[in-house]
Design a protein around this motif. Sequence first.
Motif, mmCIF file in Angstrom:
data_model
loop_
_atom_site.group_PDB
_atom_site.id
_atom_site.type_symbol
_atom_site.label_atom_id
_atom_site.label_comp_id
_atom_site.label_asym_id
_atom_site.label_seq_id
_atom_site.Cartn_x
_atom_site.Cartn_y
_atom_site.Cartn_z
ATOM 1 N N VAL A 182 -6.009 6.994 6.017
ATOM 2 C CA VAL A 182 -6.807 6.389 6.935
ATOM 3 C C VAL A 182 -5.739 5.797 7.994
ATOM 4 N N SER B 90 -9.600 1.559 10.465
ATOM 5 C CA SER B 90 -11.224 1.207 9.900
ATOM 6 C C SER B 90 -11.856 0.336 10.718
ATOM 7 N N LEU C 137 -17.523 2.015 3.973
ATOM 8 C CA LEU C 137 -16.475 1.604 4.657
ATOM 9 C C LEU C 137 -15.705 0.314 4.026
ATOM 10 N N PHE D 273 -14.104 5.208 10.994
ATOM 11 C CA PHE D 273 -12.688 5.327 10.461
ATOM 12 C C PHE D 273 -12.212 6.524 11.126
#
Length: 226
Positions: free
Chosen positions: A148, A151, A130, A156
């Motif tokens: 993405v 997160s 991550l 995420f």
Amino acid sequence: MFTGIIEEIGTMKRIDRQGQAMVLTIGARRVLEDVKLGDSIAVNGVCLTVIAFDSAGFSVDVMPETFRRTTLERLSIGSQVNLERAMAANGRFGGHIVQGHVDATGRIASRRPEENAVVFRIEPGDPGLLKYVIPHGSITIDGISLTVVESGETHFTVSIIPHTLAETVLQHKKAGDEVNLEADVLGKYIERLLGFGGGPGGAGAAGRGGSTGKLTASMLAEHGFL
């Protein structure tokens, strides 16, 4: 190198296992158009080498390291997989830089509709992944280049448009299923460079005009990022 733009969905036709080694035979059409022995094809985001092919499919070797680090060991006859040929030198860069080198597997914690999209929440098996995952950055899930959304410390999220869902195996994925994850390579290279501190000259390099190991504009320029 790949771009994370899936060309077709293939079907697993045969699996020959010997310990943690496998030979996979995959039914396909589009990726066979110009295939040659030794070509690279990403299978659910894993870069594999073509060792045989005919008009209906191709075969690839899976070595123990790949067996252990990816979801390929959980495939069965009839499983569907995302397929992408290696990027041609004159091809369009539709996604982002994808190496086909899986960093970790992850678990789909949930999927939920959001108007015309579907939001997937992914929990990596290795939470250390991550640190490379940033909002609006790139992530590869089962070979698919995705952006993405958010997160956190353990997860995420990504939002999938209808076209991507229809053209990839994500259409069949549900909560609890595992996926292959590959983080953006740029973050990994920068971390590696910073980890060496003084650069090629060692700890004393900074005193001779070398890198200090801190992330600065001059350090990025020195290593070709600017």
